[in-house]
Enzyme design. Structure first.
Site, PDB file in Angstrom:
ATOM      1  N   TYR A   8       5.643  26.568   5.559  1.00 24.87           N
ATOM      2  CA  TYR A   8       5.332  27.000   4.195  1.00 24.87           C
ATOM      3  C   TYR A   8       5.101  28.503   4.126  1.00 24.87           C
ATOM      4  O   TYR A   8       5.329  29.109   3.069  1.00 24.87           O
ATOM      5  CB  TYR A   8       4.136  26.200   3.665  1.00 24.87           C
ATOM      6  CG  TYR A   8       4.454  24.739   3.683  1.00 24.87           C
ATOM      7  CD1 TYR A   8       5.401  24.208   2.802  1.00 24.87           C
ATOM      8  CD2 TYR A   8       3.884  23.894   4.630  1.00 24.87           C
ATOM      9  CE1 TYR A   8       5.753  22.872   2.855  1.00 24.87           C
ATOM     10  CE2 TYR A   8       4.232  22.553   4.679  1.00 24.87           C
ATOM     11  CZ  TYR A   8       5.166  22.052   3.798  1.00 24.87           C
ATOM     12  OH  TYR A   8       5.529  20.728   3.856  1.00 24.87           O
ATOM     13  N   ARG A  18      18.043  17.275  21.041  1.00 24.92           N
ATOM     14  CA  ARG A  18      17.923  18.686  20.699  1.00 24.92           C
ATOM     15  C   ARG A  18      17.535  19.449  21.957  1.00 24.92           C
ATOM     16  O   ARG A  18      17.150  18.868  22.963  1.00 24.92           O
ATOM     17  CB  ARG A  18      16.875  18.893  19.602  1.00 24.92           C
ATOM     18  CG  ARG A  18      15.481  18.441  20.004  1.00 24.92           C
ATOM     19  CD  ARG A  18      14.477  18.479  18.886  1.00 24.92           C
ATOM     20  NE  ARG A  18      14.205  19.816  18.408  1.00 24.92           N
ATOM     21  CZ  ARG A  18      13.138  20.155  17.682  1.00 24.92           C
ATOM     22  NH1 ARG A  18      12.246  19.234  17.351  1.00 24.92           N
ATOM     23  NH2 ARG A  18      12.963  21.391  17.282  1.00 24.92           N
ATOM     24  N   ARG A  19      17.655  20.773  21.880  1.00 25.07           N
ATOM     25  CA  ARG A  19      17.198  21.709  22.920  1.00 25.07           C
ATOM     26  C   ARG A  19      18.036  21.691  24.198  1.00 25.07           C
ATOM     27  O   ARG A  19      17.930  22.609  24.995  1.00 25.07           O
ATOM     28  CB  ARG A  19      15.731  21.443  23.318  1.00 25.07           C
ATOM     29  CG  ARG A  19      14.709  21.526  22.210  1.00 25.07           C
ATOM     30  CD  ARG A  19      13.298  21.450  22.796  1.00 25.07           C
ATOM     31  NE  ARG A  19      12.261  21.564  21.789  1.00 25.07           N
ATOM     32  CZ  ARG A  19      11.594  20.523  21.283  1.00 25.07           C
ATOM     33  NH1 ARG A  19      11.858  19.300  21.702  1.00 25.07           N
ATOM     34  NH2 ARG A  19      10.652  20.715  20.381  1.00 25.07           N
ATOM     35  N   HIS A  60       3.415  23.395  11.433  1.00 27.26           N
ATOM     36  CA  HIS A  60       3.910  22.888  10.156  1.00 27.26           C
ATOM     37  C   HIS A  60       3.518  23.799   9.003  1.00 27.26           C
ATOM     38  O   HIS A  60       4.311  24.020   8.083  1.00 27.26           O
ATOM     39  CB  HIS A  60       3.432  21.466   9.877  1.00 27.26           C
ATOM     40  CG  HIS A  60       4.200  20.845   8.753  1.00 27.26           C
ATOM     41  ND1 HIS A  60       5.467  20.338   8.906  1.00 27.26           N
ATOM     42  CD2 HIS A  60       3.919  20.702   7.441  1.00 27.26           C
ATOM     43  CE1 HIS A  60       5.926  19.901   7.749  1.00 27.26           C
ATOM     44  NE2 HIS A  60       5.005  20.107   6.832  1.00 27.26           N
ATOM     45  N   HIS A  89      17.962  19.566  10.225  1.00 25.79           N
ATOM     46  CA  HIS A  89      17.028  19.601   9.094  1.00 25.79           C
ATOM     47  C   HIS A  89      16.490  21.001   8.867  1.00 25.79           C
ATOM     48  O   HIS A  89      16.555  21.537   7.754  1.00 25.79           O
ATOM     49  CB  HIS A  89      15.883  18.619   9.348  1.00 25.79           C
ATOM     50  CG  HIS A  89      14.643  18.924   8.564  1.00 25.79           C
ATOM     51  ND1 HIS A  89      14.566  18.764   7.190  1.00 25.79           N
ATOM     52  CD2 HIS A  89      13.434  19.411   8.951  1.00 25.79           C
ATOM     53  CE1 HIS A  89      13.373  19.120   6.770  1.00 25.79           C
ATOM     54  NE2 HIS A  89      12.653  19.524   7.813  1.00 25.79           N
ATOM     55  N   PHE A  90      15.927  21.632   9.917  1.00 26.39           N
ATOM     56  CA  PHE A  90      15.312  22.932   9.634  1.00 26.39           C
ATOM     57  C   PHE A  90      16.338  24.055   9.512  1.00 26.39           C
ATOM     58  O   PHE A  90      16.009  25.137   9.038  1.00 26.39           O
ATOM     59  CB  PHE A  90      14.164  23.272  10.601  1.00 26.39           C
ATOM     60  CG  PHE A  90      14.514  23.401  12.062  1.00 26.39           C
ATOM     61  CD1 PHE A  90      15.268  24.450  12.542  1.00 26.39           C
ATOM     62  CD2 PHE A  90      14.004  22.484  12.979  1.00 26.39           C
ATOM     63  CE1 PHE A  90      15.548  24.584  13.887  1.00 26.39           C
ATOM     64  CE2 PHE A  90      14.268  22.615  14.330  1.00 26.39           C
ATOM     65  CZ  PHE A  90      15.059  23.667  14.789  1.00 26.39           C
ATOM     66  N   HIS A  91      17.590  23.781   9.886  1.00 27.03           N
ATOM     67  CA  HIS A  91      18.624  24.767   9.565  1.00 27.03           C
ATOM     68  C   HIS A  91      18.993  24.716   8.081  1.00 27.03           C
ATOM     69  O   HIS A  91      19.521  25.692   7.544  1.00 27.03           O
ATOM     70  CB  HIS A  91      19.858  24.570  10.443  1.00 27.03           C
ATOM     71  CG  HIS A  91      19.753  25.272  11.770  1.00 27.03           C
ATOM     72  ND1 HIS A  91      19.071  24.753  12.835  1.00 27.03           N
ATOM     73  CD2 HIS A  91      20.215  26.477  12.194  1.00 27.03           C
ATOM     74  CE1 HIS A  91      19.118  25.575  13.862  1.00 27.03           C
ATOM     75  NE2 HIS A  91      19.811  26.640  13.494  1.00 27.03           N
TER      76      HIS A  91
END
Length: 556
Positions: free
Chosen positions: A233, A445-446, A229, A380-382
């Site tokens: 950042y 996912r995956r 995580h 989300h992370f895309h």
């Protein structure tokens, strides 16, 4: 050492620029190969295409390549290149010793990347981006990742050494903002990779070598997410560097507040660590109290994000009104929308709004139960990393590459840059929206394409998987264009002097408090937060876990 002044602006030293460009070249090679792997993924998941039988490569190898190249290699190499250039530009030329440390780090990273890539291509490390145990890779894969991490440490140490040198030479004065930001991100990276270094060196590597038979799966995952995580950042802060310092200069504005920018970076440093367990809310073996505690701490990260949003849009409005904007939104129209150095990062900023909101869902104790391990998380992370961060990196590359290579961003290349941003925004809107909706319908996912025994539920996902393929194809077209631009900016664009834009602080801004640069205080607080968040959970995992798992490999 003095820096060269050309056309009234400061150039990055040529030797420092060579090291920065070496990192940037590797980053864009990773973008091309990882983007191709991503295209193959979405095409296969659509159910309309299959990988050619003659290639002898599985879907999960492609998935591993995509995740590692774009999530780890592209980001780490580009960030190092950008930060090296930023420190050299604002704190002065690196010494020969500092630069030598950087080159050693770079080559360690390249060797490690090559070693890990070979193992993945040989199907000896098809363990996906998270390399979760009990999936077991060849020991060379883990060694390669170790070399990447150690090499990156050397590049971070190089930047920290330059910062300390600047502080000493300037009697402890407040450091240049870009240099400060690079140092904060370097400290964040070194601190977070300690977790994955312990996981790989003391658990996964001995396990893959056969020195130990079993590995504690829960402990490895907890160490990974201590790293994983904070990694988000590490990706995000260089984008914020550009948003706070570079974009205002591009549009002709001033930095709204130096103090606010530094405080937001310190808060990101502190709040990025005691939160990793919110990725493990469905994991047995971690007490619910610590899960809930880290969920609460996760929401503290919203604070520096909102501070940044306020600062950026205040900067935009002030500049827009200076340019003659009138009325409630007249300032918005007055901004330089045809300048790719502004437009492309701005599209990334907009994407971060729904991306950040989705992150609140992921981190929420109850709502996470619905979306955990679904393709919602991928969507989300895309938005956050693959749009907000990557588009900002593109916007930086448009001026940084010609600055370092002695060329210029021509009007034609600027136009292509805007096309890249628009295509990326459209492609990601289609793909990510489809991922979010399919995730709410339960699509995992995956996983490779499957109808799960002709399940009607699985058939409901197919239209969204086809939409993902359409969006992914548009994104790959954008990647081809950006690769063409990088080649042009590095080798063929007209020679000249492209500015490295660094904004000045607004005249009326408050003086920056010295405490914001007192890393002893912030280091103690950071250490205390990590101890609080992880000591008891890890102690309980070690003392209460089952014997562990043997390795599983070559499953696909």
């Amino acid at each position: 050492m003095q820096q060269k002044i050309v056309n009234n602006f400061t150039r990055v030293d040529r030797k420092d620029g060579s090291l920065a460009m070496a990192n940037i070249y590797v980053a864009f090679i990773a973008l091309l190969l990882g983007g191709l792997a991503g295209l193959l993924q979405v095409l296969v998941r659509s159910g309309e295409f299959t990988l050619p039988a003659g290639i002898k490569i599985s879907y999960y190898q492609v998935l591993t390549v995509h995740g590692i190249l774009l999530g780890l290699i592209l980001t780490t190499f580009f960030i190092m290149g950008f930060q090296i250039a930023a420190v050299s530009r604002t704190a002065g030329t690196f010494t020969n010793t500092q630069r030598k440390i950087g080159w050693i780090g770079f080559w360690l990273m390249v060797i490690g990347t090559a070693a890990a890539a070979v193992m993945v291509l040989l199907n000896e490390a098809t363990v996906l981006y998270t390399f979760y145990a009990p999936l077991q890779a060849h020991w060379i894969f883990y060694l390669g990742l170790t070399l990447v991490v150690v090499g990156s440490w050397l590049l971070c140490i190089m930047q920290i050494m330059k910062y300390r040198q600047w502080k000493k030479e300037n009697n402890g004065a407040i450091s240049p903002l870009l240099t400060f930001m690079a140092v904060v991100n370097s400290i964040l990276w070194i601190t977070c990779t300690l977790g994955v270094a312990v996981e790989v060196l003391f658990m996964l590597l001995p396990w893959s070598l056969g020195i130990v038979e079993r590995v504690d799966v829960l402990l490895t995952r907890t160490l990974f997410w201590y790293f994983g995580h904070a990694l988000v950042y590490f990706w995000l802060l260089p984008a914020y560097m550009a948003w706070y310092v570079v974009v205002p200069k591009v549009i002709g504005a001033k930095i709204f507040s130096d103090s606010l920018a530094r405080l937001s970076f310190i808060l990101f440093l502190l709040f990025s660590f005691p939160v990793g367990i919110h990725h493990q809310l469905t994991e047995p073996g971690i007490d619910g109290f610590w899960k809930f505690t880290q969920v609460v701490l996760t929401f503290f990260v919203v604070i520096p994000s909102l501070m940044t949003a306020f600062s950026m849009f205040a900067t935009f409005e002030l500049r827009g009104r200076e340019l003659g904007g009138r009325g409630l939104f007249g300032w918005f129209k007055a901004l330089p929308w045809k300048d790719s150095r502004f437009l492309v990062p701005f599209i990334g900023m907009l994407a971060f709004i729904p991306g950040g909101a989705g992150g609140l869902v992921n981190a929420s104790y109850q709502m996470n139960q619905l979306v955990h391990n679904t393709i919602w998380v991928t969507g989300h992370f895309h938005l956050t990393v693959a749009t907000a961060v990557v588009l900002t990196f593109f916007g930086v590359a448009f001026w940084l590459i010609p600055h370092l290579t002695g060329r210029v961003l021509t009007p034609q290349l600027n136009f292509l840059g805007n096309i890249v941003g628009i295509l990326w925004g459209i492609g990601m809107l289609i793909m990510s929206a489809a991922m979010h909706i399919a995730g709410l319908l339960g699509a995992p996912r995956r996983s490779d394409y499957s109808t799960y025994g002709e399940s009607s539920v699985a058939y409901d996902w197919v239209p969204y998987q086809i939409a993902q393929a359409i969006g992914g194809t548009i994104l790959f077209i954008a990647i081809i264009i950006i690769i063409y631009m990088v080649i042009q900016l590095a080798f063929f664009a007209p020679k000249g002097e492209e500015e490295f834009p660094v904004a000045e602080v607004a005249p009326g801004a408050e003086k920056t408090p010295a405490i914001l640069e007192n890393f002893k205080i912030w280091g103690v607080i950071l250490f205390a937060l990590i101890l609080f968040a992880y000591t008891i959970p890890i102690y309980e995992i070690i003392t209460q876990s089952p014997p562990g798992s043997k390795g599983f490999n070559n499953l696909w």
